[in-house]
Design a protein around this motif. Structure first.
Motif, PDB file in Angstrom:
ATOM      1  N   PHE A   1      39.878   2.719  -8.660  1.00 47.61           N
ATOM      2  CA  PHE A   1      39.382   4.280  -9.050  1.00 47.61           C
ATOM      3  C   PHE A   1      38.950   3.974 -10.616  1.00 47.61           C
ATOM      4  N   ILE A   2      37.266   4.655 -10.677  1.00 46.13           N
ATOM      5  CA  ILE A   2      37.197   5.570 -12.409  1.00 46.13           C
ATOM      6  C   ILE A   2      36.818   6.737 -11.848  1.00 46.13           C
ATOM      7  N   GLY A   3      37.806   7.500 -12.677  1.00 44.25           N
ATOM      8  CA  GLY A   3      37.280   8.600 -12.351  1.00 44.25           C
ATOM      9  C   GLY A   3      38.281   9.488 -13.463  1.00 44.25           C
ATOM     10  N   SER A   4      37.805  10.901 -13.589  1.00 43.37           N
ATOM     11  CA  SER A   4      39.100  11.914 -13.920  1.00 43.37           C
ATOM     12  C   SER A   4      40.399  11.939 -12.605  1.00 43.37           C
TER      13      SER A   4
ATOM     14  N   GLU B   1      42.726  -2.236   6.890  1.00 38.26           N
ATOM     15  CA  GLU B   1      43.756  -1.361   6.608  1.00 38.26           C
ATOM     16  C   GLU B   1      42.939  -1.393   5.138  1.00 38.26           C
ATOM     17  N   LEU B   2      43.480  -0.158   4.644  1.00 36.87           N
ATOM     18  CA  LEU B   2      42.969   0.109   3.547  1.00 36.87           C
ATOM     19  C   LEU B   2      43.612   0.444   2.848  1.00 36.87           C
ATOM     20  N   LYS B   3      44.478  -0.515   1.184  1.00 39.08           N
ATOM     21  CA  LYS B   3      45.076  -0.120   0.797  1.00 39.08           C
ATOM     22  C   LYS B   3      44.728   0.637  -0.742  1.00 39.08           C
ATOM     23  N   ILE B   4      45.360   1.485  -0.681  1.00 38.25           N
ATOM     24  CA  ILE B   4      45.364   2.898  -1.738  1.00 38.25           C
ATOM     25  C   ILE B   4      45.822   3.289  -2.574  1.00 38.25           C
ATOM     26  N   ASP B   5      45.983   2.708  -2.891  1.00 38.01           N
ATOM     27  CA  ASP B   5      46.785   2.684  -4.653  1.00 38.01           C
ATOM     28  C   ASP B   5      46.723   3.505  -5.462  1.00 38.01           C
ATOM     29  N   THR B   6      46.581   5.261  -5.787  1.00 37.82           N
ATOM     30  CA  THR B   6      45.479   5.457  -7.472  1.00 37.82           C
ATOM     31  C   THR B   6      46.960   5.331  -8.405  1.00 37.82           C
ATOM     32  N   ASP B   7      47.644   4.276  -8.630  1.00 34.70           N
ATOM     33  CA  ASP B   7      48.076   3.131  -9.810  1.00 34.70           C
ATOM     34  C   ASP B   7      46.849   2.808 -10.639  1.00 34.70           C
ATOM     35  N   ALA B   8      45.751   1.946  -9.620  1.00 29.43           N
ATOM     36  CA  ALA B   8      44.938   0.975  -9.981  1.00 29.43           C
ATOM     37  C   ALA B   8      43.473   1.773  -9.893  1.00 29.43           C
ATOM     38  N   SER B   9      43.759   2.695 -11.186  1.00 31.51           N
ATOM     39  CA  SER B   9      42.303   3.027 -11.332  1.00 31.51           C
ATOM     40  C   SER B   9      42.492   3.095 -13.142  1.00 31.51           C
ATOM     41  N   GLU B  10      41.409   3.865 -13.086  1.00 33.52           N
ATOM     42  CA  GLU B  10      41.642   4.319 -14.634  1.00 33.52           C
ATOM     43  C   GLU B  10      41.227   5.324 -15.252  1.00 33.52           C
ATOM     44  N   VAL B  11      41.272   5.828 -15.919  1.00 27.43           N
ATOM     45  CA  VAL B  11      41.356   7.515 -15.839  1.00 27.43           C
ATOM     46  C   VAL B  11      40.496   8.105 -17.466  1.00 27.43           C
ATOM     47  N   ILE B  12      39.455   8.618 -17.058  1.00 27.32           N
ATOM     48  CA  ILE B  12      38.616   8.673 -17.858  1.00 27.32           C
ATOM     49  C   ILE B  12      39.280  10.103 -18.167  1.00 27.32           C
ATOM     50  N   THR B  13      40.225  10.521 -19.626  1.00 29.04           N
ATOM     51  CA  THR B  13      40.556  11.179 -19.669  1.00 29.04           C
ATOM     52  C   THR B  13      40.197  13.238 -20.615  1.00 29.04           C
ATOM     53  N   ALA B  14      40.243  14.408 -20.446  1.00 29.66           N
ATOM     54  CA  ALA B  14      39.533  15.300 -20.809  1.00 29.66           C
ATOM     55  C   ALA B  14      39.387  14.972 -22.628  1.00 29.66           C
ATOM     56  N   ALA B  15      39.914  13.912 -23.210  1.00 25.11           N
ATOM     57  CA  ALA B  15      39.710  14.207 -24.587  1.00 25.11           C
ATOM     58  C   ALA B  15      38.428  13.216 -24.456  1.00 25.11           C
ATOM     59  N   GLU B  16      38.463  12.450 -23.377  1.00 32.26           N
ATOM     60  CA  GLU B  16      36.993  11.452 -22.842  1.00 32.26           C
ATOM     61  C   GLU B  16      36.180  12.442 -23.343  1.00 32.26           C
ATOM     62  N   LEU B  17      35.906  13.069 -22.565  1.00 31.51           N
ATOM     63  CA  LEU B  17      34.551  13.641 -21.677  1.00 31.51           C
ATOM     64  C   LEU B  17      34.736  14.880 -23.124  1.00 31.51           C
ATOM     65  N   GLU B  18      35.390  15.210 -23.237  1.00 31.02           N
ATOM     66  CA  GLU B  18      34.731  16.307 -24.557  1.00 31.02           C
ATOM     67  C   GLU B  18      34.303  15.403 -25.734  1.00 31.02           C
ATOM     68  N   ALA B  19      34.621  14.354 -26.088  1.00 30.28           N
ATOM     69  CA  ALA B  19      34.352  13.573 -27.093  1.00 30.28           C
ATOM     70  C   ALA B  19      32.467  12.711 -26.333  1.00 30.28           C
ATOM     71  N   ILE B  20      32.160  12.383 -25.401  1.00 25.68           N
ATOM     72  CA  ILE B  20      31.156  12.503 -24.859  1.00 25.68           C
ATOM     73  C   ILE B  20      30.435  13.963 -25.137  1.00 25.68           C
ATOM     74  N   LYS B  21      30.842  14.777 -24.575  1.00 24.46           N
ATOM     75  CA  LYS B  21      30.051  16.218 -25.142  1.00 24.46           C
ATOM     76  C   LYS B  21      30.402  16.718 -25.877  1.00 24.46           C
ATOM     77  N   ALA B  22      30.676  15.984 -27.205  1.00 27.58           N
ATOM     78  CA  ALA B  22      30.143  16.533 -28.617  1.00 27.58           C
ATOM     79  C   ALA B  22      29.340  15.741 -28.643  1.00 27.58           C
ATOM     80  N   VAL B  23      28.880  14.839 -28.134  1.00 34.30           N
ATOM     81  CA  VAL B  23      27.394  14.141 -29.185  1.00 34.30           C
ATOM     82  C   VAL B  23      26.312  14.825 -28.081  1.00 34.30           C
ATOM     83  N   LYS B  24      25.472  15.550 -29.389  1.00 35.40           N
ATOM     84  CA  LYS B  24      24.343  16.178 -28.895  1.00 35.40           C
ATOM     85  C   LYS B  24      22.905  15.569 -28.695  1.00 35.40           C
TER      86      LYS B  24
END
Length: 474
Positions: A59-62, A101-124
Motif C-alpha cells: 500500500f501507498i497512502g496516508s 487468498e488475499l494476503k493483506i498486511d498493512t505493514d507492507a506500506s509506505e505512508v505519506i505522512t502529514a509532514a509530507e502532505l504539508e510540504a507539497i501543500k506549501a508549494v504555491k
C-alpha cells in the motif's frame, strides 16, 4: 406530351440478431455472463501455472486511507450482497470467486505522512507542486519495492487532500505550449518503471453508502476491483469463444505528446490474440496540420506500414508463427495513403480486414415494446450497417443502462470478411475488458484499450520504451 417524373427507389432494409457470445472459464466451461461464470467455475487460468493461490498486497497512502482501503478489501473478500439489479459478489478465497487468498498486511506500506502532505501543500506554483507529488510517489514506490516481503500488487489509497491538490495541472512550458498532466497517468508510468501492477483507490470507492451517481453499488465496485486485481497479477479471468486462433486483432488510435502542438505520437496499437491477451506498441511521430487536414488524424503510408509491421513481428515473436489474418479496428475512415501503408505492411499475411467503427446518435432503431433494441441487433440500409453492442440484454432479462443506447456504424471496411463475421467478432471483443466484470462494453476492447493506453503514454518520455504488458496501463 408525356411528363417525366423522377423515380426514387425504396431503400433496401434488413434487420437481424446475433446470439450473445459465450466466455470460457476454468475447465473450459462457458457462460455469457462474467460474474456467473466466475462464481460457478472459477477464472479461466484456475488450476494452471498462471493462477495465483495468494496475492500479497502493498500500500501507498496516508495512515487513514491505507487502513480504510485494506478494511474494504477484507470486507469484500467475505462477500457483498446484491439486489434486483446487481449481482452479489461471492467473495474471494481459495474456494470462492477468483479462488485466491488475499494476503493483506498493512505493514507492507509506505505512508505519506502529514509532514509530507504539508510540504507539497506549501508549494504555491501548481506545476512545481504536481512535480513534487510525482517525485514523492516515485520514492514511495522505490522504498516499497525494497521491502523484504513479497509484494504482488500495489494499491495506491490516494489521500483526499493529495487528490484535491494534485489531480491535474495545466501550464505552459518554456516554449509557450500548453501542457496538461494527470496524477493518475503519471503514477502509472512510475509504477511501470518499478515493474509493479497497481490499483488507485479513491475515498469514495471504499464507502459503504452510495453518495451520488458517480459511485457504483458496492457489489459492482467489488467485482471490478477483484477482476482487475486478478488480471494484474497475471491471471486470466476469462477468455473469448468464437474468435479465430490465427487472427490478430488490432486497435489503433492517436495521442498528442506532452506540449506538442503539430506532432502526433503516431498512434497507439493494442493487438489481441484469440485468448484476449494483448500488448502495447507506440508508433512513430508524424506531423498533422488540423487547419489543413481536419481534426481527425490519419497515418502517413510509411508510418502505417511501420506500425502494422511491428504488430505482426510482435505476434510472431509471441506465438512463434505469423497470424493467418489481421483485423484492424479504427474509429475513422481509412485514407488512401493509410490503406496503402497497411497493405504494404501486411504483404506476408494472407487475409486482412480494415474496419472503421464509430458510435452514432443520429440513427436509431425503434422497436415495438417497452425496452430498447436487443444487444446484437443489426440493421442494414443499403450498404450501410449499424448494430447494437449495448441495449436490452436477453441473458439478464433487463436493460441495465439509464440512457438510450446508440448503435455502432461500420463506417468503412476494406477486406474479404462478411459484415456478419465482423459484427460477431466485435460482440465478443466488447466482453473482454479485464478491468471490469461488466457484462459488456459499448466498443470492442481493441479500441477501448488503445485509447486508454494513449492517455498513459502522454506522460511517458519519448526516450523511454513502453512496457508491452497492458496490466501496467489500467
Amino acid at each position: 406530351m408525356r411528363s417525366s417524373r423522377a423515380s426514387i427507389a425504396p431503400p433496401r432494409l434488413r434487420a437481424e440478431w446475433f446470439d450473445e457470445p459465450e466466455l470460457l472459464f476454468a475447465g473450459g466451461n462457458g457462460h455469457v455472463d462474467p460474474k456467473v461464470g466466475i462464481n460457478l467455475f472459477g477464472p479461466r487460468s484456475f488450476n494452471t501455472t498462471r493462477h495465483r493461490a495468494e496475492v500479497h498486497f502493498g500500500f501507498i497512502g496516508s495512515g487513514e486511507s491505507i487502513e480504510g482501503t485494506a478494511r474494504f478489501y477484507e470486507q469484500c473478500s467475505k462477500g457483498v450482497d446484491g439486489d434486483e439489479e446487481h449481482e452479489p459478489f461471492p467473495g474471494c478465497d481459495k474456494e470462492t470467486g477468483f479462488r485466491t487468498e488475499l494476503k493483506i498486511d498493512t505493514d507492507a506500506s509506505e505512508v505519506i505522512t502529514a509532514a509530507e502532505l504539508e510540504a507539497i501543500k506549501a508549494v504555491k506554483v501548481r506545476k512545481l507542486r504536481f512535480e513534487a507529488a510525482v517525485a514523492l510517489l516515485d520514492e514511495k514506490l522505490r522504498l516499497l519495492k525494497l521491502k523484504e516481503r513479497p509484494i504482488d500488487y500495489i494499491v495506491f489509497a490516494i489521500p483526499p487532500e493529495l487528490y484535491d491538490l494534485c489531480r491535474v495541472v495545466d501550464y505552459k512550458d518554456s516554449a509557450g505550449e500548453a501542457v496538461h498532466r494527470d496524477l493518475r497517468r503519471a503514477f502509472k508510468v512510475l509504477a511501470m518503471k518499478h515493474e509493479k501492477p497497481t490499483q488507485i483507490v479513491r475515498e469514495r470507492t471504499i464507502t459503504d453508502e452510495i453518495v451520488n451517481r458517480q459511485v457504483d453499488h458496492k457489489s459492482v465496485r467489488a467485482w471490478n476491483l477483484f477482476t482487475g486485481m486478478y488480471f494484474k497479477v497475471d491471471g486470466i479471468p476469462w477468455s473469448p469463444s468464437g474468435l479465430d486462433h490465427e487472427t490478430c486483432y488490432v486497435g489503433i488510435s492517436f495521442f498528442r505528446p506532452r506540449a506538442e502542438k503539430s506532432l502526433l505520437r503516431a498512434s497507439v496499437a493494442q493487438a489481441f490474440d484469440d485468448q484476449g491477451e494483448g500488448f502495447v506498441l507506440r508508433g512513430r511521430e508524424f506531423e498533422w496540420d488540423e487547419q489543413k487536414n481536419g481534426k481527425t488524424p490519419h497515418l502517413p503510408d510509411d508510418v502505417a506500414k511501420d506500425l502494422i509491421g511491428r504488430v505482426v513481428a510482435r505476434y510472431r515473436d509471441e506465438r512463434k508463427t505469423l497470424p493467418r489474418r489481421v483485423v484492424i479496428h479504427k474509429s475513422s475512415a481509412y485514407w488512401p495513403a493509410e490503406r496503402d501503408g497497411f497493405r504494404n505492411g501486411l504483404m506476408q499475411i494472407s487475409e486482412w480486414d480494415m474496419v472503421a467503427l464509430r458510435s452514432v446518435s443520429q440513427v436509431r432503431l425503434i422497436r415495438a415494446g417497452q425496452y430498447p433494441p436487443l444487444r446484437g441487433t443489426a440493421f442494414h440500409c443499403g450498404d450501410v450497417t449499424h448494430f447494437y453492442t449495448t441495449g436490452y440484454l436477453k441473458a439478464l432479462e433487463r436493460y441495465p443502462h439509464g440512457h438510450v443506447p446508440s448503435p455502432i456504424e461500420i463506417s468503412d471496411h476494406h477486406g474479404s470478411s462478411s459484415k456478419a463475421n465482423l459484427i460477431r467478432e466485435v460482440l465478443v471483443l466488447t466482453k473482454m475488458n479485464w478491468n471490469s466484470a461488466n457484462f459488456c462494453g459499448a466498443m470492442p476492447i481493441t479500441l477501448r484499450f488503445s485509447r486508454l493506453v494513449g492517455q498513459i503514454l502522454r506522460e511517458m518520455p519519448d526516450d523511454v520504451e513502453p512496457n508491452p504488458k497492458y496490466k501496467y496501463y489500467v
